[in-house]
Design a protein around this motif. Sequence first.
Motif, PDB file in Angstrom:
ATOM      1  N   THR A  32      39.844  29.416  33.270  1.00 39.02           N
ATOM      2  CA  THR A  32      40.066  30.413  32.218  1.00 39.02           C
ATOM      3  C   THR A  32      38.828  31.297  32.040  1.00 39.02           C
ATOM      4  OG1 THR A  32      39.386  28.789  30.548  1.00 39.02           O
ATOM      5  CG2 THR A  32      41.751  28.975  31.012  1.00 39.02           C
ATOM      6  N   GLY A  33      37.646  30.716  32.222  1.00 36.25           N
ATOM      7  CA  GLY A  33      36.434  31.512  32.118  1.00 36.25           C
ATOM      8  C   GLY A  33      36.371  32.597  33.180  1.00 36.25           C
ATOM      9  N   GLN A  34      36.749  32.253  34.405  1.00 35.02           N
ATOM     10  CA  GLN A  34      36.752  33.244  35.476  1.00 35.02           C
ATOM     11  C   GLN A  34      37.798  34.330  35.233  1.00 35.02           C
ATOM     12  OE1 GLN A  34      34.434  33.282  38.260  1.00 35.02           O
ATOM     13  NE2 GLN A  34      33.612  32.088  36.559  1.00 35.02           N
ATOM     14  N   LEU A  35      38.953  33.954  34.725  1.00 38.21           N
ATOM     15  CA  LEU A  35      39.988  34.948  34.433  1.00 38.21           C
ATOM     16  C   LEU A  35      39.522  35.912  33.343  1.00 38.21           C
ATOM     17  CD1 LEU A  35      43.191  32.711  34.534  1.00 38.21           C
ATOM     18  CD2 LEU A  35      42.448  34.377  36.238  1.00 38.21           C
ATOM     19  N   ARG A  36      38.837  35.397  32.349  1.00 43.24           N
ATOM     20  CA  ARG A  36      38.333  36.273  31.286  1.00 43.24           C
ATOM     21  C   ARG A  36      37.225  37.194  31.805  1.00 43.24           C
ATOM     22  NH1 ARG A  36      39.218  31.382  28.087  1.00 43.24           N
ATOM     23  NH2 ARG A  36      41.030  31.764  26.734  1.00 43.24           N
ATOM     24  N   ARG A  37      36.400  36.671  32.705  1.00 42.56           N
ATOM     25  CA  ARG A  37      35.367  37.515  33.304  1.00 42.56           C
ATOM     26  C   ARG A  37      35.990  38.621  34.160  1.00 42.56           C
ATOM     27  NH1 ARG A  37      30.899  38.513  31.641  1.00 42.56           N
ATOM     28  NH2 ARG A  37      29.988  38.756  33.736  1.00 42.56           N
ATOM     29  N   LEU A  38      37.047  38.284  34.871  1.00 49.28           N
ATOM     30  CA  LEU A  38      37.738  39.286  35.680  1.00 49.28           C
ATOM     31  C   LEU A  38      38.367  40.349  34.780  1.00 49.28           C
ATOM     32  CD1 LEU A  38      38.636  40.227  38.479  1.00 49.28           C
ATOM     33  CD2 LEU A  38      40.610  38.710  38.287  1.00 49.28           C
ATOM     34  N   ARG A  39      38.917  39.907  33.663  1.00 43.48           N
ATOM     35  CA  ARG A  39      39.484  40.871  32.707  1.00 43.48           C
ATOM     36  C   ARG A  39      38.392  41.795  32.168  1.00 43.48           C
ATOM     37  NH1 ARG A  39      41.178  42.460  27.722  1.00 43.48           N
ATOM     38  NH2 ARG A  39      43.462  42.629  27.415  1.00 43.48           N
ATOM     39  N   ALA A  40      37.230  41.218  31.857  1.00 39.27           N
ATOM     40  CA  ALA A  40      36.117  42.028  31.361  1.00 39.27           C
ATOM     41  C   ALA A  40      35.676  43.039  32.412  1.00 39.27           C
ATOM     42  CB  ALA A  40      34.952  41.126  30.971  1.00 39.27           C
ATOM     43  N   MET A  41      35.674  42.649  33.669  1.00 37.31           N
ATOM     44  CA  MET A  41      35.305  43.567  34.744  1.00 37.31           C
ATOM     45  C   MET A  41      36.222  44.785  34.751  1.00 37.31           C
ATOM     46  SD  MET A  41      35.332  42.843  38.857  1.00 37.31           S
ATOM     47  CE  MET A  41      36.996  43.496  39.160  1.00 37.31           C
ATOM     48  N   LEU A  42      37.511  44.540  34.588  1.00 38.64           N
ATOM     49  CA  LEU A  42      38.479  45.636  34.646  1.00 38.64           C
ATOM     50  C   LEU A  42      38.408  46.535  33.418  1.00 38.64           C
ATOM     51  CD1 LEU A  42      41.469  43.609  36.107  1.00 38.64           C
ATOM     52  CD2 LEU A  42      40.168  45.383  37.279  1.00 38.64           C
ATOM     53  N   THR A  43      38.163  45.955  32.258  1.00 40.05           N
ATOM     54  CA  THR A  43      38.122  46.770  31.037  1.00 40.05           C
ATOM     55  C   THR A  43      36.783  47.497  30.889  1.00 40.05           C
ATOM     56  OG1 THR A  43      37.456  44.810  29.766  1.00 40.05           O
ATOM     57  CG2 THR A  43      39.809  45.334  29.841  1.00 40.05           C
ATOM     58  N   GLU A  44      35.704  46.854  31.327  1.00 42.33           N
ATOM     59  CA  GLU A  44      34.390  47.469  31.181  1.00 42.33           C
ATOM     60  C   GLU A  44      34.050  48.448  32.306  1.00 42.33           C
ATOM     61  OE1 GLU A  44      32.539  43.418  29.079  1.00 42.33           O
ATOM     62  OE2 GLU A  44      31.698  44.185  30.963  1.00 42.33           O
ATOM     63  N   ARG A  45      34.558  48.185  33.502  1.00 45.77           N
ATOM     64  CA  ARG A  45      34.214  49.012  34.658  1.00 45.77           C
ATOM     65  C   ARG A  45      35.442  49.650  35.305  1.00 45.77           C
ATOM     66  NH1 ARG A  45      29.083  47.727  36.543  1.00 45.77           N
ATOM     67  NH2 ARG A  45      29.342  49.643  37.774  1.00 45.77           N
ATOM     68  N   GLY A  46      36.498  49.731  34.529  1.00 44.12           N
ATOM     69  CA  GLY A  46      37.723  50.332  35.058  1.00 44.12           C
ATOM     70  C   GLY A  46      37.537  51.767  35.512  1.00 44.12           C
ATOM     71  N   ALA A  47      36.686  52.513  34.830  1.00 48.04           N
ATOM     72  CA  ALA A  47      36.454  53.911  35.207  1.00 48.04           C
ATOM     73  C   ALA A  47      35.858  54.015  36.605  1.00 48.04           C
ATOM     74  CB  ALA A  47      35.537  54.578  34.184  1.00 48.04           C
ATOM     75  N   ASP A  48      34.958  53.083  36.949  1.00 44.08           N
ATOM     76  CA  ASP A  48      34.374  53.088  38.295  1.00 44.08           C
ATOM     77  C   ASP A  48      35.441  52.824  39.351  1.00 44.08           C
ATOM     78  OD1 ASP A  48      31.864  53.482  37.180  1.00 44.08           O
ATOM     79  OD2 ASP A  48      31.444  51.340  37.065  1.00 44.08           O
ATOM     80  N   LEU A  49      36.315  51.891  39.041  1.00 50.34           N
ATOM     81  CA  LEU A  49      37.386  51.561  39.979  1.00 50.34           C
ATOM     82  C   LEU A  49      38.372  52.717  40.108  1.00 50.34           C
ATOM     83  CD1 LEU A  49      38.246  49.277  41.810  1.00 50.34           C
ATOM     84  CD2 LEU A  49      39.478  48.250  39.901  1.00 50.34           C
ATOM     85  N   ALA A  50      38.678  53.365  38.986  1.00 48.56           N
ATOM     86  CA  ALA A  50      39.587  54.515  39.021  1.00 48.56           C
ATOM     87  C   ALA A  50      39.001  55.649  39.849  1.00 48.56           C
ATOM     88  CB  ALA A  50      39.888  54.985  37.600  1.00 48.56           C
ATOM     89  N   ALA A  51      37.701  55.889  39.725  1.00 48.77           N
ATOM     90  CA  ALA A  51      37.060  56.944  40.526  1.00 48.77           C
ATOM     91  C   ALA A  51      37.126  56.625  42.007  1.00 48.77           C
ATOM     92  CB  ALA A  51      35.598  57.105  40.081  1.00 48.77           C
ATOM     93  N   ALA A  52      36.964  55.355  42.352  1.00 45.69           N
ATOM     94  CA  ALA A  52      37.056  54.959  43.761  1.00 45.69           C
ATOM     95  C   ALA A  52      38.474  55.138  44.287  1.00 45.69           C
ATOM     96  CB  ALA A  52      36.612  53.511  43.915  1.00 45.69           C
ATOM     97  N   LEU A  53      39.464  54.793  43.484  1.00 44.07           N
ATOM     98  CA  LEU A  53      40.858  54.967  43.901  1.00 44.07           C
ATOM     99  C   LEU A  53      41.192  56.445  44.081  1.00 44.07           C
ATOM    100  CD1 LEU A  53      42.412  52.270  41.547  1.00 44.07           C
ATOM    101  CD2 LEU A  53      42.467  52.213  44.045  1.00 44.07           C
ATOM    102  N   ASN A  54      40.589  57.285  43.267  1.00 47.08           N
ATOM    103  CA  ASN A  54      40.774  58.726  43.440  1.00 47.08           C
ATOM    104  C   ASN A  54      40.150  59.200  44.746  1.00 47.08           C
ATOM    105  OD1 ASN A  54      39.331  61.630  42.873  1.00 47.08           O
ATOM    106  ND2 ASN A  54      41.400  61.548  42.032  1.00 47.08           N
ATOM    107  N   ALA A  55      38.950  58.693  45.059  1.00 50.21           N
ATOM    108  CA  ALA A  55      38.271  59.095  46.292  1.00 50.21           C
ATOM    109  C   ALA A  55      39.034  58.640  47.529  1.00 50.21           C
ATOM    110  CB  ALA A  55      36.856  58.524  46.307  1.00 50.21           C
TER     111      ALA A  55
END
Length: 391
Positions: A32-55
Amino acid sequence: MNDSPPERPADVVARLRAAYAAGRTRPVEWRTGQLRRLRAMLTERGADLAAALNADLGKSGAEAYRTEIDFTVREIDHTLEHLAEWLRPEPAPVPAHLGADATAWTQYDPLGVVLVIAPWNYPAQLLLAPVVGALASGNAVVAKPSELAPATSAVLAELIPAYLDTDAVAVVEGAIPETTALLAARVGPYRDHHGEWGTSARPDQLRGRVEENLRQLGRDHLDLVYLRRMRQASIAEHFGALAELREAGLIRHLGISGVEPRHLAEALEIAPVVSVQNRYAVDRPDPVDDEVLRLCGEHGIAFVPFYAVAGETGERGATTAHDDAVLSVARAHGVSPAQVRIAWTLHQGPHVLAIPGTGNPGHLVENVAAGALRLTGEERARLDEARAQAG
């Protein structure tokens, strides 16, 4: 900045298997700790991932969040909500002769190290959603992003180690060679955590290792298994054990790696060998490997050289140190020195298969084009002479 060379795929898998075997991934709190960390990655750094998907794919921010980022967040939330229920043991029927007081249940256990290979079209969602299930199940995870979405791959390779447990979750970037290395069942030596080579399995342990690979891949046989030699004077005992597994139908074809002519002769007395994987390059003369190359051609065995482009730099990547012969041939054909190196390798015989690795789509196109490059007899002689002088 970390200038150390990337970890070899086989070493990544060995390291994660050790963490799994030590029980690191089994506790529910870890999952559960890893799942919460993964969720935090997506919510905190989602903009970085979205920019990469755009590129990579031209996806708008809204599409990136809807189809990849928020989709995976919802998958995590659903898993966290139901995980305790999914992990609860289920009652199982008990034979009557065991008595009325006997009880039995089905206990769901993790399987080990899970490999997730992402496609290019949904490179974040189709990597991370399976990772959610693997973590929830208590497995260690190797995540292989798509090399055809390089910006997304780079962002994931940066973020996943920053947020998740690096002892049990790893990212391996690359293309065909890296993916092949992750899938190939190399059941010989391995490199330990001190960087030293050791033997991962005795001959009597090989069947268990092969069966583990089959279970993890969900297959009833392995198409090709390499026995990788390092320090052994003889490979007969290990190769004989693999030959027995071939006779049993668990393995279809056998290959050997890092061998000398005497080891090839040993193997051929035991079972057919379809391929040999040795180090070989235009700037690395070695009479022993030259003889292995010749013997493979004589016996109709595929010779699969690694580091043909990397040369002396080996694991550190493609070399930038090219001799005058390579550079002059490259200028004459209007190609890169790496393409000349690949072409020279392929010219060593029709039984030679090149496996240059790259994570760059442009380099991939160049590598494929090198297969059509035809060197003249004079150019080959010049390269051969330069190789001989390098020794």
